[in-house]
Design a protein around this motif. Structure first.
Motif, mmCIF file in Angstrom:
data_model
loop_
_atom_site.group_PDB
_atom_site.id
_atom_site.type_symbol
_atom_site.label_atom_id
_atom_site.label_comp_id
_atom_site.label_asym_id
_atom_site.label_seq_id
_atom_site.Cartn_x
_atom_site.Cartn_y
_atom_site.Cartn_z
ATOM 1 N N VAL A 225 -38.145 -49.637 74.013
ATOM 2 C CA VAL A 225 -38.955 -48.441 74.271
ATOM 3 C C VAL A 225 -40.417 -48.839 74.432
ATOM 4 O O VAL A 225 -40.843 -49.921 74.020
ATOM 5 C CB VAL A 225 -38.813 -47.417 73.125
ATOM 6 N N ASP A 226 -41.198 -47.931 75.032
ATOM 7 C CA ASP A 226 -42.626 -48.206 75.183
ATOM 8 C C ASP A 226 -43.361 -47.883 73.882
ATOM 9 O O ASP A 226 -42.782 -47.382 72.914
ATOM 10 C CB ASP A 226 -43.206 -47.423 76.357
ATOM 11 N N SER A 227 -44.652 -48.152 73.875
ATOM 12 C CA SER A 227 -45.431 -48.020 72.641
ATOM 13 C C SER A 227 -45.510 -46.581 72.147
ATOM 14 O O SER A 227 -45.509 -46.336 70.935
ATOM 15 C CB SER A 227 -46.841 -48.570 72.863
ATOM 16 N N LYS A 261 -42.184 -54.485 65.110
ATOM 17 C CA LYS A 261 -43.642 -54.417 65.060
ATOM 18 C C LYS A 261 -44.293 -55.083 66.264
ATOM 19 O O LYS A 261 -45.461 -54.837 66.567
ATOM 20 C CB LYS A 261 -44.146 -55.088 63.775
ATOM 21 N N GLU A 262 -43.541 -55.927 66.950
ATOM 22 C CA GLU A 262 -44.078 -56.645 68.098
ATOM 23 C C GLU A 262 -43.187 -56.424 69.313
ATOM 24 O O GLU A 262 -42.006 -56.103 69.181
ATOM 25 C CB GLU A 262 -44.188 -58.142 67.793
ATOM 26 N N THR A 263 -43.770 -56.624 70.488
ATOM 27 C CA THR A 263 -43.020 -56.430 71.722
ATOM 28 C C THR A 263 -42.197 -57.662 72.047
ATOM 29 O O THR A 263 -42.505 -58.777 71.614
ATOM 30 C CB THR A 263 -43.960 -56.136 72.905
ATOM 31 N N ASP A 264 -41.152 -57.437 72.836
ATOM 32 C CA ASP A 264 -40.337 -58.537 73.330
ATOM 33 C C ASP A 264 -41.138 -59.334 74.357
ATOM 34 O O ASP A 264 -41.850 -58.767 75.192
ATOM 35 C CB ASP A 264 -39.058 -57.991 73.965
ATOM 36 N N ALA A 265 -41.015 -60.655 74.310
ATOM 37 C CA ALA A 265 -41.827 -61.510 75.176
ATOM 38 C C ALA A 265 -41.500 -61.315 76.650
ATOM 39 O O ALA A 265 -42.364 -61.512 77.511
ATOM 40 C CB ALA A 265 -41.629 -62.973 74.791
ATOM 41 N N TYR A 266 -40.261 -60.927 76.954
ATOM 42 C CA TYR A 266 -39.849 -60.810 78.353
ATOM 43 C C TYR A 266 -39.978 -59.380 78.877
ATOM 44 O O TYR A 266 -40.511 -59.144 79.953
ATOM 45 C CB TYR A 266 -38.410 -61.301 78.517
ATOM 46 N N TYR A 270 -40.849 -52.473 72.745
ATOM 47 C CA TYR A 270 -40.518 -52.520 71.328
ATOM 48 C C TYR A 270 -39.023 -52.230 71.166
ATOM 49 O O TYR A 270 -38.433 -51.484 71.949
ATOM 50 C CB TYR A 270 -41.335 -51.496 70.552
ATOM 51 N N SER A 271 -38.432 -52.795 70.134
ATOM 52 C CA SER A 271 -36.991 -52.635 69.919
ATOM 53 C C SER A 271 -36.723 -51.632 68.804
ATOM 54 O O SER A 271 -37.341 -51.698 67.735
ATOM 55 C CB SER A 271 -36.342 -53.978 69.557
ATOM 56 N N LEU A 272 -35.819 -50.705 69.089
ATOM 57 C CA LEU A 272 -35.314 -49.790 68.073
ATOM 58 C C LEU A 272 -33.886 -50.196 67.728
ATOM 59 O O LEU A 272 -33.078 -50.434 68.623
ATOM 60 C CB LEU A 272 -35.308 -48.346 68.577
ATOM 61 N N GLU A 273 -33.587 -50.273 66.448
ATOM 62 C CA GLU A 273 -32.216 -50.544 66.012
ATOM 63 C C GLU A 273 -31.642 -49.264 65.434
ATOM 64 O O GLU A 273 -32.229 -48.667 64.527
ATOM 65 C CB GLU A 273 -32.174 -51.659 64.973
#
Length: 378
Positions: A225-227, A261-266, A270-273
């Motif tokens: 998801v976006d910020s 807390k951090e974005t994926d490098a690629y 942001y990741s939601l679980e």
């Protein structure tokens, strides 16, 4: 007399000209007056519209994103040998235990190699046993002085040769059996079959992927998801998971288990679980499958929901027409309306006065004060 007649005739001509001009002006004014009355009459024809009453309600807002099912472990099952598929014992979605056979291949060459290696190994074992028996017999005879040292050493050499030959054929047998056993393709882990590419009768090559297995001890749904969504999503927020099964779309309840807390490098997202509340649902979900997620994002109070098509713009300012007293009135919005879903928006009821009804169809033909005719519901 002739001069007077000409003057008299000229006067009559002037008179008729004046009368003609006067009549023409009268006719012109008449036509202008009647045409304006006709236009005015047309403008007074009410515009048919459809309306909805203004009733305050509470609306839950959701962020809609795409999620992906992830298992604790997902592995490719590779074919150790080449062969033709003769039996597929599992299907996509089936549970499988570690070591359980998924598929059986056939390769007549491997079968012949195993039979040949088995026969040679058996003969080598028999030769070795015979050489050992003779060596043992020669040793007893040597102790009694019946045979010479050379004969005893020759018997020992025969044992060594037989042993070397046995070990060579045993290695060939194990290799042939290893390849033959690989014709039965087994699952390396316990989990769920997510993919079986080949069909019965199809040839597969050594190293080719013949199945995928996902471990199912700790499944979860991951969404990028976006910020803006990441900031307003809280751990424990409720989620509706929509997924497809043959013939229908189903839904399951879930909960946000964590937000990165951090974005994926690629992907720079942001990741939601999301964890699934009903564990039985995992029998219908496969690792790698994409699902729709509706994440609880907030609550709107004292609003009315209307179609997004009812919102119009005037000088780039959003407005809505309402019907009151048989007339269309403009209600300008202070900001862009809040989108509830793909087809509706929420408007605060405080913008409307009593006795008004929101026009949801026909507004594009209206202007302030235009007469309207409210159509009945279909």
């Amino acid at each position: 007399m002739s001069g007077k007649s000409r003057d008299f005739s000229l006067q009559w001509k002037r008179f008729f000209w004046i009368v003609g001009i006067f009549l023409a002006l009268v006719l012109l004014l008449y036509f202008r007056f009647t045409s304006s009355r006709q236009v005015e009459g047309i403008a007074e024809i009410p515009v048919p519209v459809r309306v909805v009453p203004i009733r305050a309600e509470r609306i839950k807002l959701y962020d809609t994103v795409i999620g992906r099912i992830e298992g604790e472990q997902s592995v490719k099952v590779l074919s150790g040998v080449a062969g033709f598929v003769v039996d597929i014992g599992k299907s996509r979605g089936d549970s499988v235990k570690e070591g359980e056979v998924i598929m059986v291949l056939e390769d007549s060459g491997r079968l012949y190699e195993l039979r040949e290696a088995t026969g040679r190994h058996a003969l080598a074992r028999a030769d070795f046993d015979e050489a050992r028996r003779k060596h043992s017999q020669y040793k007893k005879l040597f102790d009694k002085g019946v045979v010479s040292r050379d004969e005893l050493d020759s018997a020992l050499s025969a044992v060594n040769r037989a042993q070397a030959q046995l070990e060579a054929f045993e290695a060939s047998y194990k290799k042939a059996k290893w390849y033959y056993d690989r014709l039965k393709i087994r699952s390396p882990i316990s989990g769920t079959i997510t993919e079986i590419p080949p069909d019965t009768g199809q040839e597969v090559m050594q190293g080719e992927t013949v199945a995928r297995v996902a471990g199912n001890r700790k499944n979860s749904v991951i969404a990028g998801v976006d910020s803006s969504i990441a900031k307003r999503t809280r751990r424990g927020a409720k989620v509706v998971i929509e997924y497809k099964t043959p013939g229908e779309t189903r839904s399951a309840a879930g909960t946000v288990a964590g937000v990165s807390k951090e974005t994926d490098a690629y992907s720079t997202t942001y990741s939601l679980e999301i964890s699934v509340d009903d564990k039985d649902v995992w029998t219908e979900l496969w690792s790698g499958e994409f699902v729709n997620l509706k994440i609880e994002a907030g609550l709107l109070a004292d609003v009315v929901r209307i179609p997004i098509t009812a919102v119009l713009y005037k000088d780039r300012v959003p407005l809505i027409f309402v019907a009151r007293g048989g007339k269309a009135l403009e209600v300008f919005l202070k900001s862009e309306p809040v989108r509830v879903d793909s087809g509706t928006v929420a408007i605060p009821v405080s913008l409307f006065s009593g006795g008004s009804q929101i026009i949801i169809e026909g507004g594009s033909r209206l202007e302030e004060g235009r007469a309207v005719q409210i159509l009945k519901d279909r």
